[in-house]
Motif scaffolding. Structure first.
Motif, PDB file in Angstrom:
ATOM      1  N   UNK A 247       0.869  -1.171   0.000  1.00  0.00           N
ATOM      2  CA  UNK A 247       0.000   0.000   0.000  1.00  0.00           C
ATOM      3  C   UNK A 247       0.906   1.220   0.000  1.00  0.00           C
ATOM      4  N   UNK A 248       0.631   2.146  -0.899  1.00  0.00           N
ATOM      5  CA  UNK A 248       1.374   3.399  -0.924  1.00  0.00           C
ATOM      6  C   UNK A 248       0.368   4.527  -0.759  1.00  0.00           C
ATOM      7  N   UNK A 249       0.696   5.506   0.046  1.00  0.00           N
ATOM      8  CA  UNK A 249      -0.205   6.642   0.245  1.00  0.00           C
ATOM      9  C   UNK A 249       0.569   7.932   0.035  1.00  0.00           C
ATOM     10  N   UNK A 250      -0.033   8.861  -0.663  1.00  0.00           N
ATOM     11  CA  UNK A 250       0.561  10.186  -0.809  1.00  0.00           C
ATOM     12  C   UNK A 250      -0.481  11.244  -0.529  1.00  0.00           C
TER      13      UNK A 250
END
Lengths: 328, 1042
Positions: free
Chosen positions: B717-720
């Motif tokens: 999971x990547x969040x920006x």
């Protein structure tokens, strides 16, 4: 458009060995980015500087979170937060506990105290290591020292158990603990030519021959100390020098070609003095080995000398150390 | 009293230091279920306490068992002041309530605190004894299986696919109650976590009741979501597809040890008392009104675009006698249903007859708390309205069903956009409840629709199309008509013939809107929505053409509402379907033809576009076989304007300069450049960078054109969160920023995963949120899977052949659907045509066969039952599952086989190494067989901090939290005895920060299916052990003694 928050979390924790090394070396994120850039990563992967920055920040953050666990490696293996395959865990631990021999040489025999920690900036300047890396390595020494301080048994094995280090690294840490315990003054000018490797080997020989663990595996005292009883017994050996007769007999028994001056026995480090005359007379390593051999066995023929076993135990340690130290 | 829950607290480890003086902790544990609480002794002065407690027993209703979570609280004993809480563990015991899932939950769980995160671990053992339920007014639905997977789970076959099920539950949000002002953040978070856990338990139970009512035994494609409506409340809603599933009897193929005769013995006799057991008379109102104090005081509905065009309302005429026949039959099967929707995205071969196109509906609502509790549930009404709209859209496309159906919401303050979308389709009635007309129809379907292209054939009438489309004869079978492009929300059918590889295609769009209140706000949003839909669609179409492809699968359009803007993000996987015509190129047309430099510019752009198309064709290996022109000639001469896509602002004009189309196809796509907007669009078209070499990406389950996966997977999971500059925001700069944000995110994913090359990012799922004025948050969850490059090269030599092969092997794997009639006589239609009777006769012959098998198995089983202990064990099993027998008797598994599994894969607690748990958003694991589904994982966590800077800022805070969520999911799966989560999805990630106060809060909701998988390579080596030996170490011994 600036990214305030930028994270990547893998189910299996992603670890970049190159970035890990940069982190261990104590670089800041921006220093690490420029190092990675210099390595030509941009060209190889066709990505942008901002991607590299984000990646580096992410890895550094992961390492910071892992650091707490690295302080007690068995926890790293039991924890549930980061899923890391066991070979990777081992590599992480090994990397974290690896140290620069030059730094270890500087600290050998010093008290692992706050005072020493404050001197680290000088050490950093001398060794060329970043202060951050020096601090981590110093803290590692101290942590290992504290952990085994009160424990019984063979030092290297204890360290291997508690910090899950590979055996050679554990042995090096055992040497550091041994020196820190016995406070050998390894900083003397006369001993400057000895590397960490030399001293570590000596420590192993001394522990191997002299400590309780070497005699009885279920020793009651920690292995880092040379047992007091042994030191007491050594006084008995003084007769070899104090008794003129014995000394002369011993001297004559030792081959007359060997003109080694016999030094005082009660202080161990003074024994190192034996090296200087030998070197100035350009003895070969073989000659020295021969001399030490006959020097050790000679008292067997001495009448009235009752401490042959003790003597040989002492000399085995000394001989191994001397042979190791005898180089340019 | 139909159930007994037993809990044992074994030990703790790595507890935090709670007493600064001694650097130790005096820990004890409170075990709470419903209103009953037990306590362990205090284990003094230890960070690794060994409680080894007795079994705490809770005697409870099964209704309570379904609703309530087990709550375990670890505390530090303090003689003089109040005991300090260390943290909590919530355990959903649902997986213990149905027969085939887990029998015990046992393992180390992270102790979680909403303020401090994970603080050590606790070892817990949980068991449930269920007793036969004689109460006919049951409120529980124990025994109904739930799956997040949107296909028929791997070790089951679908006997009947019943259809849509939905439910929602409403409550007040504890965060907004008056008491929240005086309680601590921890207490408030815990109240919220507990409430949501309760509500989802209740919701699941109610859905289960509906399933029993529909005579199903499982919900597949179960999707549960939370709407945090703030002041107006908390909505938990769920949709799914009701099925009657049957455990595959030849599990021998998967697991040699299951081949034991006892397995079939357990299965066969129970087939006969069929689903009579479902005596759920549901006397209580299913539509609960508790706490539903919500209402709407204003509502604007937006007429939806049917994505394939602007069609509305009118149903197409029936085309041809066969279609009519088929339609009538399907209709009869589906008409009884209020909503013929299916949340599945992958279907058994032959289920999907035709696909019409994407249908979607959106509606803008104003949330408001109402003070009249008697008000009927407005949320239900809202969704019903939207579903009705979807249904009518599907009808307009000549379809009776909607597949790949999903629902979502976007909330900003008091405005809420409700969205629903799916794919209009014609289904094979054979799989639906009263599918008794197989025989001839089946043959005719097969004849009419060849497997590789049938689903592409238009379901609507070509003379009365719901929207302008360019039809040709199918490029595969040349018999039926196909459209020039096909958009769908489902996965690529396995039998589809695809040329080359697929790729992820995204359309991104921002629209500014004025800040406004209430009704004005809702109106301005509803006015913007149709334009956004249209532009998203245009972008998708352009990007698809630019890649030389002709179909989109897995299309998901998300529209997010913020205070001063709307954002649209569409993701899909583009492919080249062999059945559809080659897409024409993109042609740029200028509006001011006299300007020389302008012309030059245009031709330069045109060249760039053409080059890109050529490059993409090479990249994705799209080399369709050349066909002689006369065969594919379009039968319907169409005015050229039809195939041209016009920009929304510009009017359809005839004065377009007709340039020579470089791609030589008469249906080239024309982009008119009439303003700077369009220029920007063309530029942005060309800025989408292709993934670096060795990488592929898609948002579907499988990547078309790659089949030789290797077992290495990495789910992430990547969040920006990005801040948009607040100066001079225009739509253009916004679009560019948003586009860059997404592109950079993808780029950084490729970079991070570069060591896995060659690999494919599968099931790439983007979600956009606008948490504050100038903040955009993007979260991506996907899985990277490696594949073998060498084999791919080989496969590419004959792509068509390969895909056909793949289709056929998959068919073999997925068991053929049975010819059995629906076991319940009530379900069959009153008047049966002669053919059906014939059918019935053949299917009945199957029954004696099964009985024969039974008797044989029984005797051989009796031979082995030479010790009475084993008999008792079996008895205990039967008692434990007593209540299930009435409801889910079709799905019995041998306890022996189960024991075998358990023995194999449950890591012992004493083992110090942590067992690996794989996570994937896909429904399968490459190179592995799923041998057992252990139950649904549905977890909700809140994390809050008042020392944001100290925890590494927003990134440090969220990074740690997501890692903690993964860890808790893995721990639960491992405790169930599983080694993977499939169909994993992060449904919600609501992040709020207040840097000035050094505070942040985040809510995360995840779900998936816990499974046991076995590597294919291990399966081959597994020795066939006699099952008597295997049965010994089963945990069922515990069942006897207690």
């Amino acid at each position: 458009m600036t990214s305030d928050l930028d994270i990547f979390v893998g189910n299996t924790t992603l670890i970049d060995e190159e970035v890990y090394q940069l982190w261990l070396d104590g670089y800041t994120v921006s220093e690490a980015v420029s190092r990675r850039l210099r390595g030509g990563l941009l060209e190889r992967s066709g990505t942008s500087v901002s991607v590299l920055q984000s990646d580096t920040r992410d890895h550094f953050r992961t390492f910071q979170m892992l650091e707490r666990l690295l302080h007690s490696p068995p926890r790293l293996c039991q924890q549930l937060l980061f899923q890391i395959p066991p070979p990777r865990q081992a590599a992480l631990i090994q990397g974290y506990y690896a140290f620069e021999p030059a730094l270890a040489r500087e600290l050998l025999g010093k008290k692992l105290s706050k005072g020493t920690k404050k001197e680290l900036d000088e050490v950093s300047a001398r060794t060329g290591l970043s202060l951050r890396a020096c601090r981590r390595q110093f803290d590692n020494f101290k942590r290992v020292f504290k952990a085994v301080e009160e424990l019984k048994g063979p030092l290297a094995e204890l360290i291997q158990q508690h910090f899950l280090l590979p055996p050679p690294l554990a042995r090096d840490y055992a040497a550091i603990v041994f020196f820190a315990n016995s406070r050998f003054e390894t900083g003397k000018r006369r001993l400057q030519f000895l590397s960490f490797g030399d001293l570590a080997a000596c420590a192993q020989h001394m522990m191997g021959h002299w400590t309780q663990g070497a005699m009885t595996p279920e020793a009651a005292e920690p292995d880092g100390d040379v047992p007091r009883s042994f030191l007491q017994d050594l006084k008995e050996l003084k007769v070899l020098v104090s008794d003129k007769d014995l000394l002369d007999q011993h001297k004559s028994l030792v081959c007359s070609a060997l003109r080694g001056k016999i030094s005082v026995y009660n202080e161990m480090e003074t024994n190192f003095k034996v090296l200087d005359p030998c070197r100035s007379d350009h003895w070969s390593l073989g000659d020295l080995r021969l001399f030490l051999g006959s020097y050790t066995t000679a008292p067997r023929a001495l009448g009235g000398f009752r401490h042959q076993l003790l003597w040989e135990r002492y000399m085995a340690g000394i001989s191994a150390c001397l042979l190791r130290m005898y180089h340019e | 009293m139909p159930g007994k829950l037993k809990v044992k607290i074994v030990a703790g480890r790595h507890l935090p230091v709670m007493d600064r003086a001694s650097d130790l902790t005096d820990a004890f544990v409170e075990v709470k279920f419903g209103n009953t609480t037990f306590k362990t002794d205090v284990y003094p002065k230890s960070l690794n306490p060994q409680w080894n407690s007795e079994w705490f027993k809770f005697e409870v209703d099964d209704e309570e068992l379904q609703d309530e979570p087990l709550q375990i609280t670890v505390l530090d004993h303090d003689t003089y002041s109040a005991n300090d809480a260390i943290g909590k563990v919530y355990i959903d015991i649902d997986p213990l309530l149905y027969s085939e899932a887990a029998t015990v939950i046992s393992g180390w769980f992270p102790i979680y605190d909403t303020i401090h995160g994970i603080r050590g671990e606790i070892n817990v053992v949980v068991k449930v004894d269920l007793f036969n339920d004689l109460n006919r007014f049951r409120q529980s639905s124990c025994g109904v299986k739930f799956f997040c997977t949107t296909s028929i789970p791997k070790c089951y076959r679908a006997v009947i696919i019943h259809g849509f099920v939905e439910e929602l539950v409403v409550n007040e949000d504890p965060e907004y109650q008056w008491i929240d002002r005086i309680r601590t953040p921890r207490a408030s978070n815990e109240a919220r976590q507990r409430l949501i856990s309760l509500m989802s338990g209740e919701l699941q139970r109610k859905i289960g009741l509906k399933v029993l009512e529909m005579r199903g035994n499982a919900v597949v494609g179960y999707l549960q979501c939370f709407d945090l409506e703030g002041e107006s409340g908390l909505v938990v809603r769920a949709i799914g597809t009701v099925c009657t599933l049957d455990k595959l009897s030849n599990t021998s193929a998967f697991l040699p040890a299951c081949n034991s005769p006892s397995k079939e013995m357990k299965e066969s006799p129970l087939v006969h008392p069929p689903s009579h057991g479902c005596r759920s008379t549901h006397n209580s109102p299913i539509h609960t009104a508790t706490g539903s104090r919500l209402t709407q005081n204003f509502s604007v509905s937006v007429p939806t675009l049917i994505y394939t065009g602007m069609g509305s309302g009118s149903a197409g005429k029936e085309g041809g006698p066969f279609k009519t026949l088929l339609r009538q039959q399907t209709q009869s099967a589906l008409e009884q249903r209020e909503f013929p929707f299916f949340t599945l995205t992958t279907f058994p071969p032959g289920f999907l007859v035709h696909v019409g196109g994407v249908v979607s509906a959106r509606s803008v609502k104003l949330l408001d708390r109402i003070h009249n509790p008697d008000e009927p549930e407005t949320r239900d009404a809202w969704w019903a309205e939207i579903r009705q709209e979807i249904k009518s859209h599907a009808k307009a496309l000549g379809c009776h069903a909607v597949v790949g159906y999903s629902e979502s919401t976007s909330i900003c303050e008091e405005v809420c956009i409700l969205s629903a979308s799916g794919t209009a389709a014609v289904l094979n009635p054979r799989f639906l409840q009263d599918g008794t007309v197989e025989g001839c129809l089946e043959q005719r379907i097969e004849e009419a629709s060849p497997p590789g292209c049938g689903f592409c054939h238009i379901p609507y009438d070509e003379l009365n199309m719901p929207f302008p489309a360019h039809l040709t004869y199918c490029y595969n079978c040349r018999k039926q008509k196909v459209p020039d492009v096909l958009f769908t929300t489902i996965d690529l059918p396995v039998e589809a013939i695809v040329i080359g590889k697929g790729c992820l295609i995204q359309a991104r769009l921002c629209r500014l809107k004025k800040k406004a209140q209430a009704e004005a706000n809702a109106t301005s949003i509803s006015n913007l929505l149709p334009f956004m839909e249209y532009e998203v669609h245009t972008q998708l179409m352009n990007k698809l053409k630019l890649r030389g492809m002709n179909a989109l699968f897995g299309l998901r359009i998300q529209i997010t509402v913020g205070e001063n803007m709307l954002m649209g993000l569409a993701s899909a996987t583009g492919v080249y379907l062999a059945a559809l015509p080659t897409p024409g190129g993109i042609q740029i047309a200028g509006k001011t033809p006299n300007d020389g430099t302008y012309e030059q510019h245009i031709s330069h752009m045109q060249k760039k576009i053409n080059d890109t198309i050529a490059k993409n064709k090479e990249l994705y290996e799209i080399n369709p076989p050349e066909l002689p022109e006369e065969i594919i000639g379009s039968p319907i001469p169409e005015p050229r304007q039809r195939s041209r896509l016009l920009r929304s602002q510009s009017e359809s004009s005839d004065e377009v300069t007709e340039l020579d189309l470089s791609h030589g196809k008469k249906d080239a796509f024309v982009l008119e450049i009439d303003d700077t907007d369009a220029m920007e669009d063309v530029h942005s078209l060309l800025t989408d960078a292709p993934p670096p070499s060795g990488f592929y990406s898609c948002n579907t389950e499988i990547m078309p054109g790659i089949s030789n996966w290797t077992p290495e997977i990495q789910m992430f999971t990547a969040v920006r969160v990005s801040r948009l500059g607040n100066i001079n925001l225009t739509n253009q700069t916004l679009n560019k920023n948003f586009n860059d944000l997404c592109e950079n995110l993808l780029k950084s994913l490729y970079f991070k995963l570069r060591s896995m090359v060659p690999c494919c990012l599968c099931h790439v799922n983007f979600t956009v949120a606008l948490p504050e004025d100038e903040l955009v948050q993007i979260a991506v969850t996907a899985v990277a899977i490696t594949f073998d490059k060498n084999q791919t090269l080989q496969a590419n030599k004959a792509p068509t052949e390969k895909s056909q092969q793949r289709a056929s092997t998959d068919n073999e794997e997925q068991l053929q659907f049975p010819l059995e009639l629906c076991p319940d006589p009530l379900a069959s239609q009153p008047s049966l045509p002669a053919k059906e009777v014939l059918e019935g006769a053949t299917s009945q012959t199957g029954i004696p066969a099964a009985q024969r098998a039974t008797s044989i198995d029984y005797s051989s089983f009796a031979d082995r039952c030479n010790s009475w202990i084993e008999l008792i064990k079996l008895k205990a099993q039967t008692i434990r599952r007593g209540s299930i027998k009435t409801t889910a008797s079709l799905d019995k598994t041998s306890p022996l086989a189960e024991g075998y599994l358990r023995h194999r894969s449950v890591p012992s607690c004493t083992n110090s190494t942590v067992s690996v748990v794989k996570m994937t958003p896909l429904s399968f694991l490459p190179g592995a067989k799923i041998t057992k589904y252990l139950g649904i994982i549905n977890m909700f966590f809140i994390r809050e901090t008042t020392s944001l800077r100290e925890e590494g800022g927003v990134s440090g805070f969220l990074h740690a939290f997501i890692a903690e969520v993964f860890a808790m999911v893995r721990a639960h799966v491992a405790a169930l005895g599983g080694n993977a989560v499939v169909s994993y999805i992060m449904k919600q990630c609501v992040f709020m920060e207040n840097p000035n106060k050094n505070q942040a809060q985040c809510l995360i909701n995840v779900s998936g299916d816990a499974v046991i998988f076995v590597r294919e390579s291990e399966l081959e080596m597994l020795p066939v052990q006699p099952s008597t030996v295997v049965s010994q170490p089963t945990s069922s011994g515990g069942d006897v003694t207690t």
